[in-house]
Design an enzyme around this catalytic site. Sequence first.
Site, PDB file in Angstrom:
ATOM      1  N   HIS A 277       4.196   8.410  -2.353  1.00  0.00           N
ATOM      2  CA  HIS A 277       3.277   7.289  -2.170  1.00  0.00           C
ATOM      3  C   HIS A 277       2.668   6.872  -3.516  1.00  0.00           C
ATOM      4  CE1 HIS A 277       0.217   4.990   0.244  1.00  0.00           C
ATOM      5  NE2 HIS A 277      -0.461   5.163  -0.880  1.00  0.00           N
ATOM      6  N   GLU A 278       2.070   7.849  -4.208  1.00  0.00           N
ATOM      7  CA  GLU A 278       1.415   7.525  -5.481  1.00  0.00           C
ATOM      8  C   GLU A 278       2.442   7.115  -6.538  1.00  0.00           C
ATOM      9  OE1 GLU A 278      -1.636   6.980  -5.282  1.00  0.00           O
ATOM     10  OE2 GLU A 278      -2.016   8.061  -3.406  1.00  0.00           O
ATOM     11  N   HIS A 281       2.893   3.419  -6.236  1.00  0.00           N
ATOM     12  CA  HIS A 281       1.823   2.689  -6.940  1.00  0.00           C
ATOM     13  C   HIS A 281       2.067   2.743  -8.447  1.00  0.00           C
ATOM     14  CE1 HIS A 281      -0.874   1.827  -3.607  1.00  0.00           C
ATOM     15  NE2 HIS A 281      -1.009   3.098  -3.266  1.00  0.00           N
TER      16      HIS A 281
HETATM   17 CO    CO Z   1      -2.009   3.764  -1.444  1.00  0.00          CO
END
Ligand code: CO
Length: 514
Positions: A277-278, A281
Amino acid sequence: MKPAQASTATASPYAELIDQVRQANLLSSSGSVLGWDLEVMMPSGGLEHRSKQLAQIASMVHEMKTSPRVGELLAACESDASLRADPLSAEAVNLREIRRGYDRATKLPTSLVEELTRTSSMARIEWAKARKASDFKQFKPWLEKIVKLLRDQAACYGWAEGGEVWDALAEDYEPGCTAAQVAAVFKPLRTRLVDLVGRLMASPNKPSNAFNEMKLPLAQQEKFVRFVAERIGFDFNRGRLDVSTHPFCSGSHAGDVRMTTRFHEDNVNDALGSTMHESGHAIYEQNLPAEAFGTPMGDSVSLGIHESQSRLWENQVGRSDAFWKWLHPKLSEYFGDAVSELSRDEVYRSVNNVQPSLIRVEADEATYNLHIMVRFEIERALLSGSMSVDDVPGVWNARYKEYLDVDVPDDRRGCLQDIHWSMASMGYFPTYTLGNLYAAQFFEAATSEIGDLREQFANGEFTNLREWLTRKIHSQGMRYRAADLCEVVTGKPLSSDALLRHLESKLLPVFGLS
Ligand code: CO
């Protein structure tokens, strides 16, 4: 980058404006590094001094961005029609977004800003106490104050004709997004999701949690997630992966992106999901155009689009069958005999398990969106005045029963679970589900343009997908608003179709249904 040059009488208003905005963002990116340090490295004794440092930087950045000179330069640039002749040119986009930020930052009276800061820092403390006591009544007067102040704030900002209070606040997170648009996409999503989750829960053939609950040493978990992050495209020469209580990603520049994850002995899947997830980003931040740093053309579009990048790597990639074809054999390389009993199918079904629950941050890929809808509906009604703060626990519990078929036993696990409202953040929650919706629609578009990605994933190949995302999304900075970017990239406006197709086609077979 070169040191900022002093403005000279010969600089054009546009060049001087960009220089001013860049200097402000250079300072604010230094604040990001201090914020990362606070979460990851700082000894607890540093907290008071660090808060002062961060407040000082925030106030200097605010002063630089709202100085009367910025207003004069904006006006001078706007009178030059050539700068805005092509609304998608870098100049026009920068002017559009600098104007938006300037207007928002200068519209609020100082007294209201101070009152909001004071009230929300008190409310955060009172929320924590009320949550501990599991008693909404203790928090109620604070939520009432916050709703009133947010309505005052929205009134200062204003909103488009036909719009509502919520729209004015969401502008900080998802520029141009309205409650009516969100509701129009959420409605069909809710109906079909509730139906899907009901069918999954009725299946006699549910996945096991064997993989999710397996005890594995932290040192190996860390090596494992670093390997995956690098393989999907996180550049360790331009970023770091560290550990924090709540995983996050903060970018100060494309050349220095800091992300964190967390480890639990009995939940390698959480570490893997959080890291992917990170990484999503971070890959966005690392691939923003570095030469446009400090200007809107070098910045991300919105929280919803940012979240689409994290969710795409976490869910569309990391929870796919093809991805596990590649990663399953690596499990034994990293964890040895402990995992040798687990078949690929068992792991794949395990990471895709669905179980309606009370807590949003622990929710699975499918039911997560239902948690968001409850919050969106309540904050929208509170802001428009159609619902009283008194009714929050009752409405919360009733919607959880209706959407997730769970009984909320107490306020702690109900309407007091999230910190957001106590921090005066309303209009924020839907960006999570918008991220899921954009992710699914972008992924379908990528598949139809690049071709079937499954074979590439099965071979541990992710470059084509990452480069496609960089070309279509990361490299564009803020050129397009989120809704327009979606149309440009996918040829269609945002709808719930792609996400529902993704969830139904994957989860029904995972639960032995079709
Ligand atoms: Co997020």
